[in-house]
Each structure stands twice: as C-alpha cells, then as structure tokens.
Scaffold this active site. Structure first.
Site, PDB file in Angstrom:
ATOM      1  CD1 TRP A 135      13.209  -8.205 -11.199  1.00  0.00           C
ATOM      2  CD2 TRP A 135      12.301  -6.637 -12.497  1.00  0.00           C
ATOM      3  NE1 TRP A 135      13.257  -7.028 -10.499  1.00  0.00           N
ATOM      4  CE2 TRP A 135      12.700  -6.050 -11.275  1.00  0.00           C
ATOM      5  CE3 TRP A 135      11.684  -5.834 -13.466  1.00  0.00           C
ATOM      6  CZ2 TRP A 135      12.506  -4.691 -10.997  1.00  0.00           C
ATOM      7  CZ3 TRP A 135      11.491  -4.489 -13.183  1.00  0.00           C
ATOM      8  CH2 TRP A 135      11.904  -3.925 -11.963  1.00  0.00           C
ATOM      9  CG  ASP A 136      17.377 -13.764 -11.566  1.00  0.00           C
ATOM     10  OD1 ASP A 136      16.877 -14.056 -10.462  1.00  0.00           O
ATOM     11  OD2 ASP A 136      18.052 -14.548 -12.242  1.00  0.00           O
ATOM     12  CD1 TRP A 158      18.582 -20.969  -5.609  1.00  0.00           C
ATOM     13  CD2 TRP A 158      19.754 -22.850  -5.283  1.00  0.00           C
ATOM     14  NE1 TRP A 158      19.078 -21.376  -6.829  1.00  0.00           N
ATOM     15  CE2 TRP A 158      19.806 -22.531  -6.655  1.00  0.00           C
ATOM     16  CE3 TRP A 158      20.405 -23.996  -4.834  1.00  0.00           C
ATOM     17  CZ2 TRP A 158      20.488 -23.302  -7.581  1.00  0.00           C
ATOM     18  CZ3 TRP A 158      21.089 -24.781  -5.761  1.00  0.00           C
ATOM     19  CH2 TRP A 158      21.134 -24.423  -7.123  1.00  0.00           C
ATOM     20  CG  ASP A 205      17.887 -21.093 -10.152  1.00  0.00           C
ATOM     21  OD1 ASP A 205      17.199 -20.671 -11.090  1.00  0.00           O
ATOM     22  OD2 ASP A 205      18.758 -20.407  -9.580  1.00  0.00           O
ATOM     23  CG  ASN A 221      20.309 -14.441  -8.878  1.00  0.00           C
ATOM     24  OD1 ASN A 221      19.740 -15.495  -8.634  1.00  0.00           O
ATOM     25  ND2 ASN A 221      20.499 -13.985 -10.097  1.00  0.00           N
ATOM     26  CG  ASP A 281      23.771 -13.347 -15.562  1.00  0.00           C
ATOM     27  OD1 ASP A 281      24.217 -12.272 -15.996  1.00  0.00           O
ATOM     28  OD2 ASP A 281      24.001 -13.775 -14.412  1.00  0.00           O
TER      29      ASP A 281
HETATM   30  C1  GLA Z   1      19.327 -17.090 -11.312  1.00  0.00           C
HETATM   31  C2  GLA Z   1      18.122 -17.548 -12.100  1.00  0.00           C
HETATM   32  C3  GLA Z   1      18.580 -18.422 -13.235  1.00  0.00           C
HETATM   33  C4  GLA Z   1      19.534 -17.662 -14.129  1.00  0.00           C
HETATM   34  C5  GLA Z   1      20.705 -17.149 -13.303  1.00  0.00           C
HETATM   35  C6  GLA Z   1      21.575 -16.219 -14.099  1.00  0.00           C
HETATM   36  O1  GLA Z   1      19.928 -18.146 -10.630  1.00  0.00           O
HETATM   37  O2  GLA Z   1      17.223 -18.208 -11.273  1.00  0.00           O
HETATM   38  O3  GLA Z   1      17.471 -18.872 -13.987  1.00  0.00           O
HETATM   39  O4  GLA Z   1      18.844 -16.587 -14.718  1.00  0.00           O
HETATM   40  O5  GLA Z   1      20.250 -16.433 -12.146  1.00  0.00           O
HETATM   41  O6  GLA Z   1      22.609 -15.716 -13.367  1.00  0.00           O
END
Ligand code: GLA
Length: 725
Positions: free
Chosen positions: A473-474, A195, A544, A476, A363
């Site tokens: 569209w995430d 990450w 990120d 995580n 988010d």
């Molecule tokens: C991930 C995405 C970020 C953001 C956060 C929101 O980390 O990569 O760009 O959208 O989620 O929780």
C-alpha cells in the site's frame, strides 16, 4: 492493581513494568505531575515538590494568594488563560469569543481494560485510569486516559475533550497530553530526514523556551518522525535515563519540550494545531490520538526496547507478530514500468528454488499506466500490457508454490485517469485555483464518504476477484491545496485530521475485510512510518534508498522507536540505483537481514553464483528470523558515529543471539576493534559460531571480543552466539 489512588494525599500511582507514574490533585483541584521514572514505592511524593513562587505572577482564578500560580506546577494537561503561560495542551474558544479555561479535577474511574478510540488505532489492553476534568463556568471538560502495562515500560495517554456547554465552541488546539520532567538537563532526540534518507538521528539540548518537532504534511513524514526523545545528560546507549514520546498518529503532529521560567521541562503535543481548528457542538466530544511515553534507566537502547515490546505486544496484529514473513521478489527496481507478462513470469521462474516465496508485482499493472503520469485511481488490469490478464501471472506464480502480491496507491489519482475524468471533484483542491502536482498526481479527498466508498469498492473488488496474498500500500506525495468541496467554510481547518480519519476508515474496510491478505505499508519509502500504520501494516518499506551502506543509518535510526520486524528491507542490484555504490552481495544480505528481508532486482540477470548466494541468504535469514521478530535489540556501534555498525539481537531467554558486524571503509593501517556483546546473560556460557570462541557472558560483555575485518570496503559478517550448557 496497577493503578491506585491515595485519598489522604490525593496522589495517583500508576505502576507498569519497571516504571511508576504519579501525579496529584492540589487543594484547588489542579492536576499536577509528580514523577515518571523507575519503579518506586508509594511514598508521599508531595514532600519532594517545592513549587516556585514569585510575587509578580497571576494567581489561579478567585485565589488572591500572592505568588501562587499554575505555572509553578507541572501540568498533566496544560491550559491557557488562567495564570499559566507555558505551551498549553488545549486552547478553546467559546461562542462569545473568549479563550479562558480553568480545567480542574472533577472525578475519576479505573477501568480494567482500555477502551478503543473511535476511528483511530491505539494500543490494546491495559488497566486504565480516566480522570475527568471540568471548567465549571463553561462546562467544557477533558477526560485524561492513562494506561499502564505489566509487560511494557511505557505509559499510554490521550485526552478526550467534551463540550459540556449549551453552545458550539471551537478547539484551536487539542493536544493529547502534558507531562513535566524535573530540571532541564536533557537533550531532545529527533528522527529527521527526507525521501531516501529517512529517520536520521539528531540531538539538541532543551533550552529556555520551546524545542519542537512537527509535520504539516498530513503524513507523519520522513521530515520528522512523530517521536521525541528526552535523554538525560550523561545517558548513553546502555546506561542512564531515557524517555521517548511516540505518537500513534499518521497526520500532521507536533511534540514540544519547553523549559519554563522555573527551570523545569514540560512536554506536550499531539495533533498539529497549525492549520487546525475543530468546531465542537454542544454535547460533542473530540478524541485525540494516543501518545506512548517510554522510560528506561538502561539508556537509549532500553528506551528502544520498551517501544519495541509495546508495539509488538499491543499494536501490531497478533496474527503477524511472530509469524514468519514472506521473502519477496519485488519487480520495481528490476523493471520499473517496463514489463509484460513474459518478463514477470521469467522473474518468478528465476527466483524459484532460492527460498524466495512471494512475487510482488509493483506499480504499472493497472489502468493506462506506462509511467508515473497516468492511471492512478483506475484499479483494474492493464490488459494490453499484461497479455492473458493478471490471472496469467498469478497462476504462474501460484503454480510454483509462491504467493502473489500486488501494489496499490489507493489515496491517489492522476489527472489522466478514468476516475479523474468521471469525478474531477474527488481530488483535493479548490475549484478555480491551479493545483500543485506531486509525482504528476493529485490526492483524493478522503474526508468525503463517497470518495472513500469508491476507493474501498474498487480495491476490494480486485482483492476478491484475484488470488492476491499480499498488498503493498503506497502513498507517494504530500498534500497541498487543502480544500474540501462541500464542507462549510468554518470546518475547512478540520481537514488534516479528517483526512487521516479517512485513511484509517479505508484501511479498516480494506485491510480488515481481507484477513488473509498480508499488507505492507509504504509511502515513497518511509514517509508514513508510525505506530498507527503498524496497526494495519505489520511491516513498512523503510526507504526507497536500498543501498546497504545508507541503510545502516536509516535502519539504525528507525530502530530507535520501531522493532526490526516492522522494517521491510530488500537486497537490490549494484551499482545501487539510488547511490551508484558497489557493495558486496554478502553485505547487502546481512543488512537486509536486520528486518523483514526481500529482494528487489531482476532475477533473470542472476548468475549461478548469485542464485547460490541468494539461496544461502534466505536460509540464513530464516535461521535468525525468530530473533528479528521477537528478540531484544542491542545497538553496539552507531553508523552515525564512526566507521563501524554493530548490533546484537538477543532472544528473550538470552540463550542465543545474532551478532552483525559491519565496517564502512577499509584502511591499510586497520583499527583493532573490540566489541562488547551487550545483552547476554552474565551467568551463562556461550559459543560463537564462525569465530570458535567459547566464553562466559560476563567475559563477552565486559572484555568483549576482538574482530578482524576483510580488506574491502563495506564488509559485514553475521555470527550466531548460542548458550552452551
Ligand atoms: C514508491 C515506492 C517504491 C515503488 C514506487 C512505484 O516510490 O516507495 O517502492 O513502489 O513507488 O511507483
């Protein structure tokens, strides 16, 4: 005809743009690789093969001919149990428990157009050879698909396994291909990371035994991208033989390079067989994902351009390939979860007039979501946070002539959500065992049709109810606790593949059902950056980590396989939120311009100078956007290797280019820096705006230009190179 068969020599020749691929069927019916590389004549390549022999090896079934063994041939699809001990592509257990396989040529057909794979993205078009292989004892078969393109220097391959017997069998391994390369003078290139530092480059030599890259995460992963380069010794960025294997797949995978006892390199891979088995009923088929194998004689850069071409022409939705991309303002780093209607409106207001044309609400807009511990799965508006509802924000944004985007994470659920309270069984995990959390959340069991229907229904309801033009569209977290309630015990190890088929199913039903919505992919940044995702999402949030200095390496590594237009790149505030580094605004813009540019900060903090800078940046981005979308990338200085990062993006007709130069650290005794402008046409004359240089392409390529850099750290500049007639 791009694909031909010579019945006298039993050789197949497949010709694509600048490439030839050839293999033959030997006298027992074994299908053996001959050649993949630069385009060549259709000579009898069998004269160039001298299979090894050893009196101590097993022979193929029924042939008592001392020393003849499958393992001395390069397989097109390696199998196990009958004299070959290298990594097989397929490993199958019969109902009696044996794993013996002897897959020989049965027949073939040539199709003018490649058929799509059921339930999985794959490249479009291209003349296709289907080679039918069969085990005459068990009836088990494999169909090998080979596709070539006259516009791309790649071959696309996949296998379909068929249980032609009368009983169930079990696939223990079902890879997509095998292929041989002569000798062992190669380095394996991989794109590794984590990450916030995705797709960094590593190269190690192949060696006797196996080098592999893989993921066991059910995502194509930031840890290792589904890519393996085989770079011939001595090859550079600009010259020499470079092969690249890219898997069109988003779940756990493996790619392997094995040097055999004969000193040849055999490649194979596909779906990861770790934690995998698949029950195949009588008459059933199993489709494997497609693998794209690029070749270039023009070094690593040529290999990358082959991938960029084929993904732009044959996997990214043609509607978006050359279409101008939205320049977004995304509120994530500007507000995180801490916003209300007024704040969002103010961010949109402050972006107005800068050229930013899309407001993306990230988010925190749904369910009871004020931090990461709750709300995922509840895809309805958090009215107590958004006074006036989502309409108030959307109408405000639309009234400014801007588009509106919204964040979703469809595959996830929080324990603290209405969805989880109503359907705790929807989450992946085994009842009675405590489960692992990831960012406080669980993953939904997308192998189940009822769970998929629920997700599709709730997301599509939002998209049809509101004027949403753009979706981020995430995804995580990675999977743990793999268990699917209701599935038979002997099918639990089908999960990793069934999960991704579930992802593709909901993508089809959400992305394809909303053709006017632009979808951007994201997976905690770049945890699922692969060609299959590009089929749904023409661009993907690259990382990120939005720090410009870090992004030089992340974006350089990503460009090894993926076109610049696939990378979503934002300008963010300083000190940077991930690294606390200060970089100049100019540099943040220039590095973001090497992809689909956007902004991710609190625009209400803009000074007049910031607004002017953003305005100028957006204008500059639009000036070069056609090159970012459709040009050829020439990487000149690697940020992995020194203080400089230099790239050229050249139009296909070589009439213009964008030159980006960046220097990491300043020094009182500055190096003098000569830059050769690779990619130009030697016979044309060019003018370099900003440097006021007019010179021939030959001079710019061979002699190059000398550049002075400003005194500060992390400085960059972009120059327009254009043909003068
Ligand atoms: C991930 C995405 C970020 C953001 C956060 C929101 O980390 O990569 O760009 O959208 O989620 O929780």
């Amino acid at each position: 005809m791009a694909i031909t068969f010579n019945p006298e020599t039993n050789i197949f020749y497949l010709d694509g743009k600048d490439i030839t691929y050839a293999f033959y069927i030997n006298r027992v019916g074994y299908v053996s690789h001959l050649y993949y590389g630069a385009r060549i004549s259709h000579d009898n390549l069998r004269f160039f093969r001298a299979p090894g022999r050893s009196s101590k090896t097993a022979t193929p079934p029924g042939i008592d001919q001392g020393g003849l063994s499958y393992q001395f041939f390069d397989p097109e699809l390696g199998f196990y149990g009958t004299s070959d001990y290298r990594e097989p592509a397929v490993h199958v257990q019969s109902v009696e428990g044996d794993r013996i396989l002897n897959l020989l040529y049965d027949s073939h057909e040539i199709l003018p157009e490649k058929p799509a794979i059921g339930g999985m993205p794959s490249l479009t078009g291209g003349e296709t050879l289907v080679l039918h292989m069969k085990d005459s004892v068990s009836g088990f078969g494999a169909d090998l698909y080979y596709t070539v393109y006259d516009d791309s220097s790649v071959i696309a391959r996949r296998a379909v396994y068929k249980n032609g017997g009368e009983h169930d069998c079990r696939l223990l391994r079902a890879y997509s291909f095998s292929m041989g390369l002569p000798g062992m003078d190669y380095d394996v290139m991989s794109l590794y990371g984590a990450w916030g530092c995705e797709r960094h480059i590593e190269t190690i030599p192949v060696h006797h035994g196996v080098v592999s890259v893989d993921s066991k995460r059910l995502s194509s992963s930031a840890t290792l991208n589904p890519f393996m380069g085989l770079i011939a010794k001595g090859t550079t960025e600009h010259h020499g033989d470079a092969y690249g294997i890219s898997l069109v797949y988003s779940s756990s995978f493996v790619l392997k390079a094995e040097v055999s006892m004969a000193g040849e390199t055999v490649l194979t891979g596909g779906i990861n067989d770790f934690d995998f088995s698949w029950k195949l009923g009588a008459g059933e088929c199993f489709e494997t994902p497609e693998v794209v194998i690029a070749y270039s004689a023009d070094g690593i850069g040529g290999m990358s351009r082959a991938f960029h071409d084929v993904f732009r022409k044959h996997i990214i939705n043609p509607r978006y390939v050359n279409a101008s991309r939205p320049v977004v303002i995304n509120n994530w780093e500007g507000t995180y979860f801490n916003f209300n209607t007024e704040k969002l409106k103010a961010i949109a207001d402050a972006a107005e007039g800068t050229g930013i044309d899309t407001f993306v609400l990230d988010d925190g807009w749904f369910g009871k979501r004020d931090d990461a511990t709750s709300g995922l799965g509840d895809w309805y508006v958090n009215e107590s946070k958004l006074e006036g509802g989502l309409e108030a924000v959307i109408d405000h944004v639309h009234a400014k002539g801007m588009k509106f985007g919204l964040w979703f994470e469809p595959e996830m659920v929080n324990e603290d959500s209405d969805l989880y309270r109503a359907h705790p069984d929807y989450a992946i995990g085994k009842p009675g065992r405590p489960r692992c959390y990831g960012r406080h959340q669980y993953m939904l069991d997308l192998t189940r049709a009822d769970v998929r229907d629920c997700i599709v229904d709730s997301v599509n309801k939002m998209l049809s109810r509101y004027g949403i033009d753009y979706v981020k569209w995430d995804y995580n977290r990675n999977v743990t606790d793999i268990y699917s309630i209701g599935r038979d015990a002997d099918r639990q190890m089908e999960f990793a593949h069934r999960y991704v088929l579930g992802v593709y199913d909901i993508c089809e039903r959400i992305v394809n059902a909303n053709p006017n919505v632009f979808f951007e992919g994201c997976a905690a940044g770049g945890d699922r950056f692969d060609p299959a995702m590009l089929y749904y999402f023409p661009q993907i949030w690259t990382s990120d980590d939005s720090d410009a200095e870090e992004r030089t390496r992340i974006q350089y590594g990503t460009s090894i396989v993926y076109p610049l237009s696939a990378m979503s790149c934002h300008v963010s505030a300083v000190p940077n939120h991930q690294t606390h580094r200060m970089t100049p605004m100019r540099t943040r813009g220039d590095i973001a311009h090497l992809g689909a540019t956007g902004y991710e900060l609190d625009t209400t903090q803009f000074t007049d100078t910031d607004r002017e800078a953003v305005s100028a940046q957006v204008d500059e981005y639009r000036k070069y956007e056609h090159l970012i979308l459709g040009g050829d990338l020439y990487r000149i200085d690697s940020p992995f290797e020194g203080n400089f990062f230099t790239e050229m993006v050249v139009s296909k007709d070589k009439s213009e280019a964008m030159l980006l130069v960046y220097r990491r650290l300043s020094s009182p005794n500055a190096e003098s820096k000569r830059i050769k402008l690779y990619g130009l046409d030697k016979s044309k004359t060019y003018y370099i705006e900003g440097l006021d240089i007019t010179a021939g392409g030959d001079t710019l390529i061979h002699a190059g230009i000398a550049l002075k850099y400003p005194k500060e750290d992390y400085t960059s500049a972009v120059y327009h190179v254009r043909e003068v007639k």
